[in-house]
Design an enzyme around this catalytic site. Structure first.
Site, PDB file in Angstrom:
ATOM      1  N   LYS B 110      -9.424 -18.212  24.258  1.00 11.55           N
ATOM      2  CA  LYS B 110      -8.215 -19.334  24.675  1.00 11.55           C
ATOM      3  C   LYS B 110      -9.881 -20.199  25.220  1.00 11.55           C
ATOM      4  O   LYS B 110     -10.407 -20.074  25.896  1.00 11.55           O
ATOM      5  CB  LYS B 110      -7.780 -18.556  25.977  1.00 11.55           C
ATOM      6  CG  LYS B 110      -6.996 -19.736  26.537  1.00 11.55           C
ATOM      7  CD  LYS B 110      -6.254 -19.863  27.883  1.00 11.55           C
ATOM      8  CE  LYS B 110      -5.883 -20.479  28.650  1.00 11.55           C
ATOM      9  NZ  LYS B 110      -4.496 -20.048  30.116  1.00 11.55           N
ATOM     10  N   GLY B 171      -1.359 -22.185  38.187  1.00 15.23           N
ATOM     11  CA  GLY B 171      -0.646 -21.927  38.754  1.00 15.23           C
ATOM     12  C   GLY B 171       0.529 -22.124  40.277  1.00 15.23           C
ATOM     13  O   GLY B 171       0.541 -21.992  40.818  1.00 15.23           O
ATOM     14  N   ALA B 197       0.817 -21.331  31.244  1.00  9.63           N
ATOM     15  CA  ALA B 197       0.995 -22.551  32.426  1.00  9.63           C
ATOM     16  C   ALA B 197       1.629 -23.234  33.456  1.00  9.63           C
ATOM     17  O   ALA B 197       2.484 -23.457  32.761  1.00  9.63           O
ATOM     18  CB  ALA B 197      -0.235 -23.646  32.313  1.00  9.63           C
ATOM     19  N   GLY B 198       2.466 -23.021  34.410  1.00 12.05           N
ATOM     20  CA  GLY B 198       3.085 -23.031  35.306  1.00 12.05           C
ATOM     21  C   GLY B 198       4.610 -22.361  35.384  1.00 12.05           C
ATOM     22  O   GLY B 198       5.605 -22.075  36.153  1.00 12.05           O
ATOM     23  N   ASN B 219       0.483 -15.736  34.206  1.00  8.11           N
ATOM     24  CA  ASN B 219      -0.830 -14.749  35.717  1.00  8.11           C
ATOM     25  C   ASN B 219      -0.174 -14.650  36.171  1.00  8.11           C
ATOM     26  O   ASN B 219       0.757 -13.891  37.544  1.00  8.11           O
ATOM     27  CB  ASN B 219      -2.400 -15.682  35.459  1.00  8.11           C
ATOM     28  CG  ASN B 219      -3.122 -14.016  36.073  1.00  8.11           C
ATOM     29  OD1 ASN B 219      -4.445 -14.424  35.586  1.00  8.11           O
ATOM     30  ND2 ASN B 219      -2.456 -13.720  36.843  1.00  8.11           N
TER      31      ASN B 219
END
Lengths: 67, 267
Positions: B110, B171, B197-198, B219
């Site tokens: 990645k 995040g 992301a997000g 995550n």
């Protein structure tokens, strides 16, 4: 005493040390690691044949949690 | 633990760089309380692909401390090394060269090249530069990028195996802020598109899949939930539900009512 830079910090250069000896001296034998000298990755099978010189910059890395 | 590998119909497996996966949920391994929680949550998510960061060993620390790869072993998972914290193409390329050695020649990676610490928004010119070098060096590159369809196409043309536009800031948990851009990217892409992301909660993941994403990478949404293991289960269901809804083909939206019960025969 000659020094290398190990993970960004000064480290005494062991006499005639190769990378495999360095890893063992750090107590890191058997760990999942990757090494580079002066930003050039050195494969594990070449550690024993890679000798360090003063001022060499060595990176020893592992995988940790991340996104 | 093994039911995460229950076989899907061959036709709907996720295919990245020629390899098939049953799960369309990809997870990160950061921000957990400890390695036990990392393992439990990852297990509950059903994810088969997990990202890891590459960092210098803490010299002098206990060498017998458990290692992340002990709880999420490469023998069970597809490990996806990332370039988190890299702000230049040079650093990102170097990090992934180290990762490839660390993971015994594993080349699925990645790529992320950040532009600034506050927003963690990708630096797209540097990302393109890094992608070119990495693809030429034989890596299979999944790339974190802005939700700009032109940039996404450029990355695809360079040879990246997947494009991963952000839904919102890393995040932030803000969910999908621009579904229209995401749709544009999905429409034109010939490689898998994964939201990265997000994502903040289950509906975000379901929406991404309903829009036609091939997968979702998250995550914080799991690790920062009050009950990460439960959220991991929720996300697994959400990605599956969203995917099923997408394949089912939703009803049309209409700005008028339409009764579901017949009018004839009312008393």
């Amino acid at each position: 005493m000659p020094q290398i830079e190990l993970n960004g910090a000064p480290h005494a250069l062991p006499d005639g040390a190769n990378l495999r000896e360095l890893v063992a001296a750090l107590g890191l034998d058997g760990q999942a690691l990757a090494l580079a000298v002066n930003r050039s990755v050195v494969p594990r099978e070449r550690w024993a044949a890679t000798f360090l010189s003063p001022h060499d910059k060595v990176d020893v890395v592992r995988a940790i949690g991340g996104g | 633990m093994n039911d995460m590998h229950e076989d899907r119909p061959r036709a709907d497996r996720l295919i990245i760089a020629g390899k098939q996966y049953n799960s369309r949920l990809l997870v990160g391994s950061g921000k957990y309380r400890d390695l036990d929680q990392t393992r439990e949550a990852t297990d509950a998510s059903g994810a088969e692909i997990i990202t890891v960061a590459i960092r210098r060993v803490n010299i002098g620390q206990d060498p017998h401390a458990p290692n992340l790869l002990d709880v999420v072993p490469p023998s069970t998972y597809t490990i996806l090394p990332n370039t988190a914290g890299c702000y230049t193409a040079q650093d990102a390329v170097y990090t992934l060269q180290l990762a490839r050695e660390l993971l015994n020649g594993h080349k699925l990676v990645k790529l992320e090249v950040l532009g600034d610490e506050k927003t963690l928004f990708p630096n797209m010119p540097e990302t393109l530069r890094a992608a070119e070098t990495l693809v030429r060096d034989g890596f299979d590159v999944m790339v974190y990028c802005s939700d700009d369809p032109i940039q996404a196409k450029m990355l695809e043309d360079i040879g990246c195996v997947a494009v991963m536009p952000l839904a919102s800031l890393i995040g932030s948990g803000m969910g999908i802020l621009n579904p229209w851009n995401l749709s544009l990217i999905i429409e034109q892409a010939k490689v898998p598109v994964l939201v990265d992301a997000g994502v903040g909660t289950a509906s975000d993941a379901a929406l991404a899949m309903e829009l036609g994403c091939d997968g979702v990478l998250m995550n914080s949404a799991i690790a920062l939930a009050r009950d990460p293991v439960r959220m991991a289960r929720a996300m697994r269901l959400a990605v599956e539900a969203g995917r099923e809804a997408y394949l089912a083909g939703r009803m049309a939206r209409r700005f008028a009512a339409s009764p579901s019960s017949p009018m004839a025969g009312r008393v």
